[in-house]
Design a protein around this motif. Structure first.
Motif, mmCIF file in Angstrom:
data_model
loop_
_atom_site.group_PDB
_atom_site.id
_atom_site.type_symbol
_atom_site.label_atom_id
_atom_site.label_comp_id
_atom_site.label_asym_id
_atom_site.label_seq_id
_atom_site.Cartn_x
_atom_site.Cartn_y
_atom_site.Cartn_z
ATOM 1 N N LEU A 172 0.824 -1.209 0.000
ATOM 2 C CA LEU A 172 0.000 0.000 0.000
ATOM 3 C C LEU A 172 0.858 1.260 0.000
ATOM 4 N N ARG A 173 1.934 1.240 0.783
ATOM 5 C CA ARG A 173 2.811 2.415 0.813
ATOM 6 C C ARG A 173 3.536 2.592 -0.523
ATOM 7 N N ALA A 174 3.971 1.478 -1.109
ATOM 8 C CA ALA A 174 4.638 1.553 -2.406
ATOM 9 C C ALA A 174 3.677 2.054 -3.473
ATOM 10 N N GLU A 175 2.455 1.596 -3.420
ATOM 11 C CA GLU A 175 1.438 2.028 -4.380
ATOM 12 C C GLU A 175 1.181 3.523 -4.268
ATOM 13 N N GLU A 176 1.067 4.019 -3.027
ATOM 14 C CA GLU A 176 0.874 5.445 -2.812
ATOM 15 C C GLU A 176 2.072 6.233 -3.316
ATOM 16 N N SER A 177 3.257 5.696 -3.058
ATOM 17 C CA SER A 177 4.471 6.385 -3.471
ATOM 18 C C SER A 177 4.576 6.484 -4.986
ATOM 19 N N LEU A 178 4.186 5.447 -5.691
ATOM 20 C CA LEU A 178 4.236 5.482 -7.148
ATOM 21 C C LEU A 178 3.246 6.489 -7.711
ATOM 22 N N ASN A 179 2.149 6.694 -6.992
ATOM 23 C CA ASN A 179 1.132 7.646 -7.450
ATOM 24 C C ASN A 179 1.498 9.087 -7.132
ATOM 25 N N THR A 180 2.154 9.311 -5.974
ATOM 26 C CA THR A 180 2.383 10.680 -5.507
ATOM 27 C C THR A 180 3.853 11.073 -5.451
ATOM 28 N N GLY A 181 4.741 10.109 -5.555
ATOM 29 C CA GLY A 181 6.167 10.394 -5.421
ATOM 30 C C GLY A 181 6.695 10.173 -4.025
ATOM 31 N N THR A 182 5.818 10.216 -3.048
ATOM 32 C CA THR A 182 6.201 9.949 -1.656
ATOM 33 C C THR A 182 5.058 9.232 -0.971
ATOM 34 N N THR A 183 5.340 8.666 0.198
ATOM 35 C CA THR A 183 4.284 8.155 1.065
ATOM 36 C C THR A 183 4.514 8.738 2.440
ATOM 37 N N SER A 184 3.477 8.768 3.273
ATOM 38 C CA SER A 184 3.560 9.518 4.524
ATOM 39 C C SER A 184 3.127 8.689 5.707
ATOM 40 N N ALA A 185 3.477 9.186 6.890
ATOM 41 C CA ALA A 185 3.019 8.585 8.147
ATOM 42 C C ALA A 185 3.098 9.635 9.235
ATOM 43 N N TRP A 186 2.203 9.548 10.187
ATOM 44 C CA TRP A 186 2.260 10.443 11.331
ATOM 45 C C TRP A 186 3.427 10.049 12.214
ATOM 46 N N ASP A 187 4.189 11.048 12.690
ATOM 47 C CA ASP A 187 5.336 10.704 13.538
ATOM 48 C C ASP A 187 4.910 10.463 14.970
ATOM 49 N N ASN A 188 3.617 10.532 15.242
ATOM 50 C CA ASN A 188 3.064 10.114 16.531
ATOM 51 C C ASN A 188 1.747 9.419 16.232
ATOM 52 N N VAL A 189 1.511 8.287 16.861
ATOM 53 C CA VAL A 189 0.309 7.525 16.529
ATOM 54 C C VAL A 189 -0.958 8.265 16.920
ATOM 55 N N ASP A 190 -0.836 9.197 17.861
ATOM 56 C CA ASP A 190 -1.981 10.006 18.252
ATOM 57 C C ASP A 190 -1.898 11.326 17.490
ATOM 58 N N LYS A 191 -2.691 11.463 16.442
ATOM 59 C CA LYS A 191 -2.592 12.638 15.580
ATOM 60 C C LYS A 191 -2.906 13.928 16.322
ATOM 61 N N SER A 192 -3.756 13.846 17.359
ATOM 62 C CA SER A 192 -4.131 15.054 18.088
ATOM 63 C C SER A 192 -2.958 15.637 18.857
ATOM 64 N N LYS A 193 -1.972 14.801 19.209
ATOM 65 C CA LYS A 193 -0.814 15.276 19.954
ATOM 66 C C LYS A 193 0.245 15.880 19.039
ATOM 67 N N ASN A 194 0.359 15.350 17.835
ATOM 68 C CA ASN A 194 1.398 15.824 16.920
ATOM 69 C C ASN A 194 0.931 15.582 15.486
ATOM 70 N N PRO A 195 0.088 16.453 14.998
ATOM 71 C CA PRO A 195 -0.518 16.224 13.677
ATOM 72 C C PRO A 195 0.398 16.600 12.524
ATOM 73 N N LYS A 196 1.664 16.169 12.620
ATOM 74 C CA LYS A 196 2.637 16.517 11.592
ATOM 75 C C LYS A 196 2.954 15.303 10.749
ATOM 76 N N LEU A 197 2.850 15.452 9.456
ATOM 77 C CA LEU A 197 3.133 14.342 8.561
ATOM 78 C C LEU A 197 4.622 14.249 8.252
ATOM 79 N N ARG A 198 5.087 13.025 8.061
ATOM 80 C CA ARG A 198 6.440 12.765 7.582
ATOM 81 C C ARG A 198 6.311 12.095 6.215
ATOM 82 N N PHE A 199 7.117 12.508 5.278
ATOM 83 C CA PHE A 199 7.069 11.949 3.944
ATOM 84 C C PHE A 199 8.322 11.115 3.680
ATOM 85 N N TYR A 200 8.119 9.962 3.075
ATOM 86 C CA TYR A 200 9.209 9.013 2.885
ATOM 87 C C TYR A 200 9.322 8.636 1.414
ATOM 88 N N GLU A 201 10.486 8.837 0.863
ATOM 89 C CA GLU A 201 10.721 8.487 -0.530
ATOM 90 C C GLU A 201 11.267 7.071 -0.689
#
Length: 694
Positions: A172-201
């Motif tokens: 799923l991450r590879a598929e997203e990456s091929l579509n957008t150039g990157t794939t992302s994940a929250w650097d904290n599992v609780d988005k309300s505490k740290n709603p910052k995305l990290r992008f991974y190539e």
């Protein structure tokens, strides 16, 4: 007639010409016990009237050499499990006669359980736990249980049918990456505490897009059923209980969650310690595989799921013929493995108990890409095939690849390269020396030092499953997160895979007896005479004089052989009162070209003793004759001060003029109450003890 404990001796080195002091035995001056008590109470306070200064549990056990192995040459009593363990010692050993041997033993008083071992001519071990209350240890119960297990009928392959596959999180991450150039994940599992995305190539290639996870849709053959996508059966009560105490001890000792030289968050870093030299681990490509024997089905049994996130885990397996990847580069082989179908083994759960409930079958579905509705080809994976495992962790069961705690982790480290980059969870286990150039908030690289701070932590391609074998079983140990202990899930494999025996080297236990040579004026540094005894086997021991920290002329009585009634300093070629032997700080470094120090080699002799004689009783028979004061020092009676002590380990005795209470702070509480701090001898002040070198 009283049997003499000492039968004969042989010198372990060239004997010195030591003068006899028979005339000194003709007169003795009694020790003034009142003076001894007054002197001791200034240091210890009131000594427990029941204090016998005993740190040893004596016992005797008959070991039946009926383990399931050929060519058993000896049986042993061990302090701990020997697998992956440097802290285990042999308490006694013997060659079995008529299939058994009765051994006496002297165990440290802290040992609530001991281990019987059968050892073959190749040095391979099979062990079993017993307690000091046990008088007989037999391995036949385990062998009998395995014979019963061997009678279990397996289902027909045609009854095992696959359902529809799903895309892995990596796909799923590879598929997203091929579509957008990157794939992302929250650097904290609780988005309300740290709603910052990290992008991974790192997923931005096509190697993972065909990764599929398969489950069983149905099975209707006998005791094996399809349950939540797995093929499993319930174990009988006898199988659940089969030698579980030994299995628990083996796993806990091998993984040793809180020990070791390297720590992560005060937990043992098993990546740093247990993969090096591991028989299953190939350091060249960070792969970690088992090999099918091809003669019986591979089955897996969870025995511990000690992760609070265990219910988020699902275990899968895959296999391949190594001939199919012959000639490939490591990267090409990794890409080949990524596209292989992965089949469900079992779902995780959380329990801090060791237990067996369910056995899972790993069928063979052929070498091609399976199709929904396809039946298994066989219950047996072909001989020589490599078998690998992965954990699919669906954090919070959300199925959301934007959560950094969601991902697939493998025993083949090459397949963890991408997931080890996920900030805030998997990346936390990465070593602090590895570059942390991680895309933060955009596709632009930015150094982030909040994560990946583990000392001796993972590399990008470290495996997250540890494999080891012991007692004819193989164990899979999973690391599902960030602390590097590999204790999160433990699975047991009893059949179908080749067992890679790790080398086992176990040293004989060493016991120490330390004397004060003038009890009335003792400084209680407990090093005036230091003896060490090592049990070679049931009838042979090695006795060493390792230190002399007194000025007086002294000799031993009751020991027999060349040490009997001989002035001890003369063995070292020095004159009493002219210097100390191995008790001063400048003596505690082995003399080498690079280091100073003047450690003196111990004086050692080999003795043959009655096989029923314990080490403790051998030592208690020894007394110290002070030729200067004309007094005899024996093992203290109950409640008397500790002018002689026996310790059941390779004891780091105090340095010259350092009281034992300053070298071992817990000693004083034990002296006042013998039920307190019984393991005082394990907690020394490093700067106050002589650093013995074995």
């Amino acid at each position: 007639m009283k049997k003499s404990p000492l039968i004969l001796f042989t010198a372990a080195l060239t004997l010195f010409s030591c003068s006899s002091h028979e005339d000194a035995t003709e007169f003795n001056i009694p020790i003034n016990k009142d003076s001894v008590k007054v002197n001791a109470e200034r240091l210890f306070g009131t000594i427990d009237s029941n204090q016998d200064w005993n740190t040893i549990t004596q016992g005797s056990v008959t070991i039946k050499a009926d383990a399931n192995m050929n060519d058993i040459v000896k049986v042993q009593i061990l302090t701990e499990s020997p697998f992956g363990n440097e802290n285990v010692y042999v308490l006694n050993e013997a060659e079995p006669k008529n299939g058994e041997a009765t051994l006496v033993y002297d165990a440290p008083n802290i040992c609530e359980e001991l281990f019987a071992a059968c050892v073959n001519s190749k040095g391979q071990y099979i062990i079993k736990v017993f307690t000091p209350e046990d008088k007989v240890v037999s391995f036949s119960e385990t062998a009998s249980a395995r014979m019963t297990r061997a009678e279990v009928a397996f289902p027909s392959a045609s009854s095992i049918v696959l359902g529809e596959p799903i895309k892995s999180f990596n796909a799923l991450r590879a598929e997203e990456s091929l579509n957008t150039g990157t794939t992302s994940a929250w650097d904290n599992v609780d988005k309300s505490k740290n709603p910052k995305l990290r992008f991974y190539e790192v997923w931005n290639d096509s190697s993972w897009v065909n990764d599929r996870l398969w489950s069983v849709a149905s099975s209707t053959d006998g005791i094996w059923t399809a349950n939540n996508g797995s093929i499993s059966r319930d174990l009988t009560q006898a199988e659940k209980d089969e030698d579980m105490s030994t299995v628990k001890a083996i796993v806990e000792t091998y993984l040793n969650k809180t020990g070791g030289k390297f720590r992560t968050n005060n937990k043992r870093n098993n990546w740093a310690e247990l993969f090096e030299g591991n028989q299953y681990f190939n350091p060249a490509d960070k792969s970690n595989y088992m090999i099918s024997t091809g003669d019986e089905p591979v089955t897996v049994t969870p025995i511990q799921m000690n992760s609070t996130e265990g219910s988020y885990n699902t275990i899968y397996y895959y296999y391949f013929n190594p001939e199919a990847t012959k000639g490939m580069t490591p990267d090409e082989e990794a890409n080949y493995i990524k596209a292989l179908p992965k089949f469900k083994v079992a779902e995780g759960y959380y329990s801090d108990k060791f237990k067996r409930n369910t056995e899972y079958l790993l069928p063979y579905y052929g070498d091609g890409t399976p199709t929904p509705g396809q039946a298994a080809v066989s219950c047996i994976i072909p001989k020589g095939y490599k078998i690998g495992f992965l954990n699919s962790k669906d954090y919070r069961k959300a199925g959301d690849i934007s959560i950094c705690g969601t991902g697939c982790t493998y025993g083949d480290g090459r397949l963890n390269y991408e997931v080890n980059h996920l900030m805030g969870h998997f990346f936390s286990a990465v070593d602090n020396t590895i570059s942390q150039d991680i895309a933060a908030g955009s596709a632009t690289a930015k150094k982030d030092t909040r994560y990946g701070q583990t000392e001796y932590g993972f590399t990008w391609d470290s495996p997250r499953i540890l494999i080891f074998s012991a007692n004819e079983r193989t164990y899979l140990c999973f690391e599902d997160g960030c602390d590097c202990t590999f204790c999160d899930m433990v699975l047991e494999i009893k059949q179908g895979v080749k067992i890679e025996d790790e080398e086992v080297n176990v040293e004989a236990a060493t016991y120490t007896m330390s004397f004060e040579d003038e009890p009335e004026h003792a400084d209680y540094d407990m090093n005036d005479v230091v003896l060490q005894v090592r049990r070679i086997n049931d009838t042979k021991i090695n006795v060493s004089v390792v230190a002399l920290g007194g000025y007086d002329q002294i000799m031993l009585q009751g020991i027999g052989g060349p040490l009997e009634n001989k002035e001890l300093h003369e063995f070292f070629g020095v004159e009493a009162g002219k210097g100390f032997i191995n008790t001063e700080k400048n003596q505690d470094t082995q003399k080498t070209k690079d280091k100073g120090g003047n450690r003196t080699k111990s004086i050692s002799f080999e003795y043959t003793i009655d096989k029923d004689l314990s080490i403790e009783n051998f030592l208690k028979n020894i007394s110290l004759k002070n030729l200067t004061t004309h007094q005899v020092v024996t093992m203290p009676a109950n409640g008397e001060p500790p002018y002689a002590v026996i310790v059941p380990i390779y004891f780091k005795y105090p340095l010259e003029k350092i009281r034992i209470t300053n070298a071992y702070p817990q000693f004083i509480e034990w002296a006042r109450n013998r039920d307190n701090n019984r393991n005082w001898y394990l907690f020394e002040e490093t700067d106050n003890v002589f650093q013995n070198v074995k």
